[in-house]
Design a protein around this motif. Structure first.
Motif, PDB file in Angstrom:
ATOM      1  N   ARG B 320       0.850  -1.189   0.000  1.00  0.00           N
ATOM      2  CA  ARG B 320       0.000   0.000   0.000  1.00  0.00           C
ATOM      3  C   ARG B 320       0.886   1.238   0.000  1.00  0.00           C
ATOM      4  NH1 ARG B 320       2.499   1.311   3.425  1.00  0.00           N
ATOM      5  NH2 ARG B 320       2.332   1.493   5.690  1.00  0.00           N
ATOM      6  N   ASP B 322      -0.435   4.426   0.457  1.00  0.00           N
ATOM      7  CA  ASP B 322      -1.063   5.520   1.198  1.00  0.00           C
ATOM      8  C   ASP B 322      -1.278   5.033   2.624  1.00  0.00           C
ATOM      9  OD1 ASP B 322      -2.986   8.146   0.400  1.00  0.00           O
ATOM     10  OD2 ASP B 322      -3.557   7.102   2.227  1.00  0.00           O
ATOM     11  N   LEU B 323      -1.078   5.920   3.575  1.00  0.00           N
ATOM     12  CA  LEU B 323      -1.212   5.540   4.982  1.00  0.00           C
ATOM     13  C   LEU B 323      -2.662   5.209   5.322  1.00  0.00           C
ATOM     14  CD1 LEU B 323       0.661   5.380   7.453  1.00  0.00           C
ATOM     15  CD2 LEU B 323       0.207   7.785   7.881  1.00  0.00           C
ATOM     16  N   TYR B 324      -3.604   5.761   4.588  1.00  0.00           N
ATOM     17  CA  TYR B 324      -5.021   5.648   4.929  1.00  0.00           C
ATOM     18  C   TYR B 324      -5.801   4.781   3.951  1.00  0.00           C
ATOM     19  CZ  TYR B 324      -3.737   9.457   7.984  1.00  0.00           C
ATOM     20  OH  TYR B 324      -3.126  10.208   8.937  1.00  0.00           O
ATOM     21  N   LYS B 325      -5.632   5.034   2.649  1.00  0.00           N
ATOM     22  CA  LYS B 325      -6.334   4.213   1.659  1.00  0.00           C
ATOM     23  C   LYS B 325      -5.406   3.078   1.290  1.00  0.00           C
ATOM     24  CE  LYS B 325      -9.557   5.772  -1.280  1.00  0.00           C
ATOM     25  NZ  LYS B 325     -10.288   6.643  -2.250  1.00  0.00           N
ATOM     26  N   GLU B 328      -8.364  -0.329  -0.125  1.00  0.00           N
ATOM     27  CA  GLU B 328      -9.373   0.360  -0.914  1.00  0.00           C
ATOM     28  C   GLU B 328      -8.884   0.663  -2.323  1.00  0.00           C
ATOM     29  OE1 GLU B 328      -8.361   1.413   2.176  1.00  0.00           O
ATOM     30  OE2 GLU B 328     -10.007   0.411   3.207  1.00  0.00           O
ATOM     31  N   ARG B 366     -10.079  -5.600   8.835  1.00  0.00           N
ATOM     32  CA  ARG B 366     -10.858  -4.709   7.967  1.00  0.00           C
ATOM     33  C   ARG B 366     -10.212  -4.624   6.581  1.00  0.00           C
ATOM     34  NH1 ARG B 366     -11.478   0.006   5.862  1.00  0.00           N
ATOM     35  NH2 ARG B 366      -9.385   0.705   6.374  1.00  0.00           N
ATOM     36  N   ARG B 367      -8.900  -4.483   6.556  1.00  0.00           N
ATOM     37  CA  ARG B 367      -8.212  -4.403   5.263  1.00  0.00           C
ATOM     38  C   ARG B 367      -8.351  -5.715   4.483  1.00  0.00           C
ATOM     39  NH1 ARG B 367      -2.972  -0.424   6.692  1.00  0.00           N
ATOM     40  NH2 ARG B 367      -4.275   1.067   7.797  1.00  0.00           N
ATOM     41  N   GLU B 370     -11.909  -5.678   3.073  1.00  0.00           N
ATOM     42  CA  GLU B 370     -11.972  -4.667   2.010  1.00  0.00           C
ATOM     43  C   GLU B 370     -11.346  -5.216   0.729  1.00  0.00           C
ATOM     44  OE1 GLU B 370     -12.886  -1.334   1.584  1.00  0.00           O
ATOM     45  OE2 GLU B 370     -13.517  -0.799   3.607  1.00  0.00           O
ATOM     46  N   SER B 450     -17.348  -2.438   6.548  1.00  0.00           N
ATOM     47  CA  SER B 450     -16.090  -1.833   6.991  1.00  0.00           C
ATOM     48  C   SER B 450     -16.243  -1.199   8.380  1.00  0.00           C
ATOM     49  CB  SER B 450     -15.634  -0.816   5.933  1.00  0.00           C
ATOM     50  OG  SER B 450     -14.319  -0.400   6.155  1.00  0.00           O
ATOM     51  N   PHE B 451     -15.731   0.009   8.577  1.00  0.00           N
ATOM     52  CA  PHE B 451     -15.824   0.650   9.893  1.00  0.00           C
ATOM     53  C   PHE B 451     -17.199   1.258  10.143  1.00  0.00           C
ATOM     54  CE2 PHE B 451     -13.847   3.597   6.878  1.00  0.00           C
ATOM     55  CZ  PHE B 451     -14.792   4.607   6.885  1.00  0.00           C
TER      56      PHE B 451
END
Lengths: 511, 511
Positions: B320, B322-325, B328, B366-367, B370, B450-451
């Motif tokens: 990945r 991106d730290l957040y996406k 996704e 969660r990841r 996703e 997800s969340f």
């Protein structure tokens, strides 16, 4: 000649209200006018008045300076001008004046006190019954919020199918007994069944809203007034240009003199199908022309950001556009627009069916800290299911969530920022770091680890500066002193999410 | 004429190993060669052999068909060819052949059985001592993992400063007693203090790795072999092109015949400063030329994605960016490359200081969901601090985290997908929805929240199809039957994060 009623003394940034009696026959809202010019040693302000019903005409004025002021009113129904003199006293404790943009990306009250916005949204709290309104104000009194967004017009939406306490116009609404949470959208933006005289306001509706603005003012809370919105079954979202102009002018004449007012031209402007960008620019021009106090102005989107580079826009009022990257967009928006970034909707804590209204308290608090440590300003909302359909996000009432009780610590820490405002600082790829917006302060770092859970971190800023370290558990609400360090140092952390550090210069030189 | 040693019978996708005795003087690794040609009714395969030390030469072959095979070996030290005959029996239970790309974005074993990758990363588990390796295998046996990524070369990195059990070359390493977690990076990519003969392999190092590959095979686990990597203090990451070629050819000759091998050209190729894209393309060409079984091929980045559209790349091996996406990004990568998307690093569950190694079990799970519900394949890793510095991510051992025990349910549900593989389906902006990759199946929706925490959701697919609804609590690991529904229906949910729904056609027509 008419006798004007007004107070002989008013405080700085208070409201001087001058009342005149006049005709109540015909339609005074469109057939009469009244305006005033107020002069003190520091300013001369021209402002429009309004008809308040029952033959009563009002001109309001907010003085920005102390000392002796004179005024002169003219009106369509007066033979000649009406004049008066009054004195403006110093602002009382807690009155810092209107909020202004400061340091490009931040806010300060007019007296220079930094303003760190911790907002919430209760769209139609002010249109609930008296008991609910009192409850909401009591909740706000015990909260960390210093801004609330709400609508001047009633709201029609899921969980919002009841009648408001009052309507802005004379007339009668459609029969709401036909509405269900299944069919409500069929009525959105429709006019059938409604009978309004869009040329005759209901002054009581607005007087009540003004009273709410003043109650907020007493609590030190800014009133971010949403003047238009799409959640409508009464036709208020699809009036003609002429009707809209009358509405805007009435709103501007009534609310501009309250120091805690902000203008949000619209909520989710981009789903108001009857309006065009030309319309929004026209309303914006009206505000600029008719609000002599230059209150903050924004426009809030659903999907498509408005062009926040427009000069009339004082700050970006953002709804997050990505399900995952929300407050994290703050840096980019700061760069793009060079204005304060206010994340007025980053989803709501709650458990309703919609993805914008069912994040956890942890995630809401996380978004608050992300926004703040990126130099932006977060906004809250709450949508927990409840048997009576009283959701904070629309109705106010009580807060059920886990996040709001934790905002106070953030607000307190923000208020301790050297100077005004934080800016993002690229300390490391895997934490969010903020430093004071202006250079020239002592070393000061606010570091947030978001959902990451380091058990320790190592730092090495320089070899000279003694640095005090505080470990902030943003969820538990604790701040723990972790000593003063020099050179390279290591901070032990609990391996939990939602931790922050504050690292501040203490003393001058390491021994 | 030499006598070849080999088995008279081998199963389909097993390994036929033909051994010859030959010279052990000089340097057989570079001065001798051996190769074979294997023919059955369905294929003729030419393959390179290798020197295994002690005068022993080996050619390995994986038959893709059953029945009678002949072979013919030639070698630099043979006067003439050596031939033999053997029989290939049907694959035994659990042997489905090598994994292949299937349905563009997915995988299936060669016998057609769908393969849903649930991977983990233990970079140098195979270079630990026997006890640790046995412990790792035992952990894997009780896990849901069916793929593991690991290195053929030892690893030098934070938490990885010890000596490996063996080195790939004859020689002596630098003195590791000078290393600390403070200074280790000063030695990365350096050669000083090492004394290796890059023309003389240590066969025992490779024999041991092969044994590990076979142990994984017994557990039904794919061995995603990382052939090169940058975490190196021995100079293995900065050998010459000629030395690299010798290494690649040796690796290809030794490992290609194992059906559960995948090739990962490199981990974090983009921080191996001594290598260029031309180098990677050259190694890729070597694999294509010398692996006759066309095992899966990928290359894994740190920051900059390799050009995954290169034809030799069978699937995207993603870290990945991106730290957040994170997971996704799966949809977008699927669209861009039209290859399977394997998220080999979406951060690791743990609590170390680095942001790539301290997410929670909840966030890791969660990841995973996703990624899976977007039609991709997630990968795990674990980095919990531990007094002995035994972190699963590098060393294997035991799993301490909360996520791995919850992967079994995901793998089970994936394995029940009609056809092979899921694709993202745009059901709603605020949930992730997957449907079978191919059209033509009965209605089947896997929906992940997800969340987000809805208390209920309403659905209306059509008016005819009876649909069974299952409520999956991915965190609690429960699947609850929520009945069969027709037309518009509502599903009550617990208002918790990490919930999923499976909605499947049941019967033919609603009554």
């Amino acid at each position: 000649m008419e006798q004007a009623k007004f107070s002989g003394a008013v405080e700085r940034w208070g409201v001087q209200e001058v009342r005149l009696d006049g005709p109540n026959d015909g339609n005074p809202f469109v057939e009469q006018w009244v305006r005033g010019e107020f002069s003190g040693s520091g300013e001369t302000v021209r402002t429009e008045g309004f008809y308040d019903g029952d033959g009563r005409y009002i001109v309001r004025f907010m003085p920005s300076f102390e000392g002796r002021y004179t005024f002169c009113l003219t009106a369509s129904f007066l033979d000649g001008p009406v004049a008066g003199i009054f004195t403006v006293s110093p602002a009382s404790a807690g009155n810092h004046g209107p909020v202004r943009v400061h340091n490009t990306w931040h806010f300060a009250y007019e007296d220079g006190t930094p303003y760190y916005s911790i907002g919430t949204t209760c769209y139609v709290w002010a249109l609930q019954d008296d008991a609910r309104i009192a409850q909401t104000l009591e909740t706000l009194r015990h909260s960390a919020f210093n801004k609330i967004r709400f609508c001047l017009l009633p709201k029609h939406y899921d969980y919002n199918l009841g009648e408001p306490r009052s309507y802005p116009y004379e007339g009668t609404p459609m029969d709401s007994s036909v509405l269900t949470s299944e069919n409500f959208n069929d009525y959105t933006g429709k006019t059938e069944g409604n009978h309004w005289d869009f040329a005759r306001f209901n002054p009581e509706h607005f007087r009540h809203l003004e009273a709410c603005v003043l109650e907020l003012q007493k609590l030190g809370i800014e009133a971010d007034l949403i003047v238009m919105h799409p959640y409508d079954r009464w036709g208020f979202s699809c009036m003609t240009r002429e009707q809209d102009d009358l509405y805007w002018k009435y709103v501007l004449a009534r609310f501009s003199a309250y120091r805690n007012v902000w203008w949000s031209l619209a909520n989710e402007y981009d789903i108001m199908r009857a309006k065009t960008v030309a319309d929004w620019e026209h309303y914006a021009a009206l505000i600029c022309a008719l609000d002599p106090y230059r209150h903050l102005r924004s426009i809030h989107q659903c999907i498509h950001l408005y062009d926040h580079s427009r000069p009339w826009i004082t700050h970006c009022s953002i709804q997050r556009v990505d399900l995952y990257k929300t407050a994290e967009a703050t840096d980019e928006l700061r760069e793009r627009y060079r204005k304060p970034v206010v994340l007025d909707e980053i989803a709501y804590e709650g458990d309703i069916q919609h993805g914008w209204g069912n994040i956890s308290g942890e995630e809401m608090l996380r978004r608050f800290w992300e926004a703040a440590c990126r130099g932006g300003y977060p906004g809250h909302g709450e949508t927990y299911l409840c048997p009576e359909n009283v959701l904070w996000w629309s109705h106010g009432g009580v807060l059920r969530g886990e996040s709001p009780k934790r905002f106070g610590l953030l607000r307190e820490i923000l208020s301790q920022t050297p100077g005004t405002g934080l800016r993002p600082h690229p300390l490391s790829w895997d934490c969010i770091c903020a430093v004071p917006q202006e250079d020239g302060h002592e070393l000061y770092y606010l570091i947030y680890f978001s959902f990451m859970r380091p058990s320790f971190r190592e730092f090495h800023f320089d070899d000279e500066t003694p640095l005090r370290v505080e470990i902030i558990d943003t969820w538990e609400g604790t701040v723990r002193d972790a000593g003063v360090h020099c050179g390279k140092f290591r901070v032990e952390l609990p391996g939990k999410p939602y931790m922050a550090l504050r690292i501040m210069q203490e003393g001058s030189v390491c021994r």
